[in-house]
Design an enzyme around this catalytic site. Structure first.
Site, short mmCIF file in Angstrom:
data_model
loop_
_atom_site.label_atom_id
_atom_site.label_comp_id
_atom_site.label_asym_id
_atom_site.label_seq_id
_atom_site.Cartn_x
_atom_site.Cartn_y
_atom_site.Cartn_z
N VAL A 104 5.49 -0.78 2.58
CA VAL A 104 4.47 -0.97 3.59
C VAL A 104 3.39 -1.88 3.00
O VAL A 104 2.93 -1.65 1.87
CB VAL A 104 3.87 0.37 4.05
N ILE A 109 0.81 -1.22 0.00
CA ILE A 109 0.00 0.00 0.00
C ILE A 109 0.84 1.27 0.00
O ILE A 109 0.29 2.37 -0.03
CB ILE A 109 -0.94 0.02 1.22
N GLY A 110 2.15 1.15 0.04
CA GLY A 110 2.97 2.35 0.04
C GLY A 110 4.44 2.03 0.04
O GLY A 110 4.86 0.87 0.18
N TYR A 134 11.96 4.37 4.64
CA TYR A 134 12.33 3.23 5.47
C TYR A 134 12.25 1.94 4.69
O TYR A 134 13.12 1.07 4.79
CB TYR A 134 11.39 3.18 6.68
N GLY A 135 11.21 1.79 3.88
CA GLY A 135 10.99 0.58 3.10
C GLY A 135 9.54 0.46 2.69
O GLY A 135 8.72 1.35 2.96
N LYS A 143 5.57 -2.57 8.09
CA LYS A 143 6.64 -1.79 7.45
C LYS A 143 7.91 -2.62 7.50
O LYS A 143 8.34 -3.02 8.58
CB LYS A 143 6.82 -0.45 8.16
N GLY A 147 8.09 4.04 1.50
CA GLY A 147 8.70 5.16 2.20
C GLY A 147 10.20 5.07 2.18
O GLY A 147 10.79 4.17 1.58
N ASP A 170 10.84 15.50 12.72
CA ASP A 170 10.36 15.32 11.34
C ASP A 170 8.84 15.44 11.29
O ASP A 170 8.15 14.62 10.69
CB ASP A 170 10.81 13.97 10.80
#
Length: 721
Positions: free
Chosen positions: A436, A428-429, A433-434, A449, A431, A544
């Site tokens: 999701v 679904i996404g 970070y990695g 995640k 980022g 952030d």
């Protein structure tokens, strides 16, 4: 021209008889010049035709007119002779022009009352092949009000004659010949009805100027007795020479010097010896006195005119010579200036080209040096970072080896089974970070995640987020359900409406958030941020805070996520007076505290700046770049309402203005100018939330269909280090 072309194609079968009707006007000059240019060559003959009007009376000194038939024969003869001399005088400039062109000219004077009829009679009697007329001017042709003379001549001319009407050197009209001219029968001597003058030769006049134009003294030139005073200067009172009536244009020597002045000498004879056989012809004393007085006056005027003309000619020649010299000098100077200008431009272009080459070489050298220094720094930094990450990974694995009951630990097999081996249909996404994934664990909808192996500082963020979220619980902080430490997987509660950034910019074509939801979400974000700042024993600074890190559940309740960059600040340095120095800055561009970015000094008011930019985005739905300046200028100019999100039609402008002012205070450049979150900012946000709840009494009644399911759970995070 057909006739002209025939001249160039071959010899003519016979010599064409060409005539030009002339007078003292400018049109006659154009006609003669055009005829010579188009019909004649050197040595050919040309007929110059002038029509003199026949008069029946002469003016008197008293202003009245006397019929010629009532006058004395001698006086009438003198008057006629003056008119004839004046008519012959008209031929002088035309004869000079023909002499320069080496054209023989025959001069014809015709006397009649009708000019057009006289010309047609002459054409018929000659007969002529070509007749050239000047176009009438405002003053008329041949000094008479007969502007239709060319038209009448064209109509009445015989068919064997071609008639050209010339206007300012160009053909105005043409009447072409249809038949061949009849052969002219021989005529006995002295039987021609026309007065014919002598044909001028090439030696009659010589001009110092080589101009091709016909030069006139003036259009209104004086009579012959005024132009040639020698006709009268040598006459004794009461004596006139009858032979002077036989005025011959070749009888006086005409020579034009460099100043174009001329001298004319005539030898008049005794009037009484040639005009009568026996003696003197007596005239009345009154008539003779008048004639003598008039002659004296005319001699004086002619002398003055000659002097003025000579002076004018000298001045004109001098001025023309000076003008020619000045023009020549000007052309030379312009040529020298142009050469100098071109040389200067070439030198400047060469210098500029060399300068550009030099600058390019210097820039290339500087760029190469900077690249080398940057590569060396990157290599050193990468080596240090690799060592540090290895140590941190070792520590994390050692700490994860121990049983930690703060969060649920999932095995990689459980996560793979829930995500269908990390299927793309579950993703679904994506980022920083990695990726999701959305799945179900323990019969609960969750978001997983997964840490990418090549994620920068991924292990450190993983450890930091696990440490922070496993220790705190708050309604406005995202809930960590579990983790898989061996493979860097985090399991969160699933947020149905995605991020605040997606909803503000209506990604996925979702409806706009009502202003009531926006005021409530702002208060919730402030509440969650204050909870982080009041964490015990050490405050947490998020570092952030932005719309992409604010998640919304199915009821549009906001929760702060992505605390991987959060840092614990000692209580002694948590205030705005003294800050905690960081070795490197982190966060997203446009949301980072300017002082933190410049000095590396971190404090809880660093988050206040990010909160100010976020609050401005909530009411404007605009990108963060230059947003604070835009809203501040709009408030100063009084058009603040234009900056609000146009997708919301019912903004409470006064409350939105208060909201914007508190946001601008939070976004002050200097940290000491920003307000306190707990005592200033949050009370104002809570007041606006209460206002929104009064309009919308129950949050539960808010339209859950106002936002569709989020396309991603956690948006990408841009970091500035």
């Amino acid at each position: 021209m057909a006739r002209r072309n025939n001249h160039h194609n071959g010899e003519r079968k016979r010599e064409e008889n060409v005539a030009v009707a002339i007078d003292k006007d400018k049109a006659s000059q154009y006609a003669l010049k055009w005829t010579v240019d188009h019909f004649l060559s050197r040595g050919q003959a040309l007929t110059l035709l002038h029509v003199k009007t026949r008069t029946s009376s002469i003016p008197t000194p008293m202003g009245s007119h006397v019929a010629i038939s009532d006058m004395n024969d001698d006086v009438a003869r003198v008057y006629r002779q003056q008119n004839e001399n004046h008519a012959k005088e008209i031929f002088l400039p035309f004869r000079c022009f023909c002499s320069r062109k080496e054209i023989q000219c025959n001069e014809i004077i015709v006397e009649d009352t009708d000019i057009g009829k006289a010309i047609v009679d002459f054409v018929t009697a000659t007969p002529l092949d070509v007749l050239v007329l000047g176009a009438p001017s405002k003053s008329g042709l041949f000094r008479f009000k007969t502007s239709d003379v060319p038209t009448n001549v064209c109509r009445a001319a015989p068919d064997f004659c071609t008639v050209y009407v010339i206007s300012k050197g160009k053909i105005s009209s043409v009447k072409s010949a249809n038949t061949v001219p009849p052969s002219k029968p021989p005529q006995p001597a002295n039987t021609s009805p026309f007065t014919r003058g002598r044909a001028s030769t090439n030696k009659s006049y010589e001009l110092s100027s080589q101009d091709s134009d016909i030069s006139f003294v003036s259009n209104g030139r004086p009579s012959t007795d005024r132009m040639f005073p020698s006709l009268c200067e040598n006459m004794e009172p009461g004596r006139l020479s009858s032979t002077s009536s036989d005025f011959d244009n070749n009888s006086f020597a005409s020579s034009f010097s460099g100043n174009k002045s001329f001298d004319i000498t005539l030898q008049p004879n005794d009037f009484s010896s040639s005009s009568t056989e026996g003696g003197r012809m007596s005239l009345s004393s009154q008539s003779m006195d008048d004639v003598e007085a008039e002659m004296r006056r005319l001699r004086q005027e002619l002398k003055q005119t000659i002097d003025m003309y000579s002076t004018a000619c000298k001045e004109a020649l001098t001025a023309k010579q000076k003008a020619r010299e000045l023009h020549h000098w000007k052309m030379e100077e312009e040529q020298r200036l142009e050469e100098a200008r071109l040389a200067e431009e070439a030198a400047l272009a060469l210098a500029e080209k060399e300068k550009q080459k030099c600058m390019a070489a210097i820039q290339a050298a500087e760029q190469a040096q900077k690249i080398a220094e940057r590569e060396a720094e990157k290599r050193i930094y990468a080596e240090k970072k690799a060592l540090k990450e290895a140590e941190e990974r070792k520590k994390i694995l050692n700490s994860m080896a121990h049983n930690d009951i703060r969060y649920r630990k999932y095995t990689i097999e459980e996560i793979e089974a829930a995500t269908e081996d990390f299927s793309q249909s579950r993703k679904i996404g994506e980022g920083g970070y990695g990726p999701v994934y959305k799945c179900f664990l323990d019969h609960t909808s969750v978001a997983v995640k997964v840490l990418r192996p090549d994620a920068a500082q991924g292990q450190a963020q993983f450890q930091q987020e696990v440490e922070v979220l496993s220790c705190i619980r708050h309604p406005n902080m995202v809930l960590l359900l579990g983790a898989c430490p061996e493979y860097g997987c985090l399991v969160y509660e699933f947020m149905a409406n995605g991020s605040l950034d997606d909803r503000l910019f209506r990604r996925g074509n979702t409806p706009a958030l009502p202003w009531q939801h926006r005021f409530r979400i702002a208060a919730e974000i402030g509440t969650g941020l204050l909870f982080l700042h009041q964490t015990k024993p050490e405050p947490l600074v998020h570092r952030d805070l932005k719309p992409g890190n604010i998640l919304l559940d199915r009821n549009f309740v906001s929760k702060i996520s992505d605390v991987g960059l959060a840092r614990l600040v000692p209580p002694s340095v948590a205030n705005s007076v003294t800050q905690y120095r960081m070795t490197s800055t982190a966060g997203t561009f446009c949301y980072i505290d300017p002082e933190y970015q410049q000095t590396g000094m971190l404090g809880i008011k660093s988050d206040i700046y990010s909160l100010g930019i976020l609050l401005l985005q909530i009411i404007t739905a605009k990108p963060p770049m230059g947003l604070a300046h835009l809203v501040e200028r709009a408030i100063e100019k009084g058009n603040f309402a234009e900056t609000l999100d146009p997708a919301i039609p019912d903004w409470p402008v006064e409350e939105a203005l208060s909201f914007a002012k508190i946001a601008l205070k939070c976004a002050e450049m200097r940290r000491k100018d920003r307000p306190d979150l707990g005592t200033v900012v949050l009370p104002e946000l809570n007041r606006l939330r209460a206002l929104a709840e009064d309009v919308m009494p129950s949050i539960a009644q808010s339209s859950s269909s106002g936002g569709s399911s989020a396309s991603s759970y956690i948006s990408s995070t841009s970091q500035v280090r």
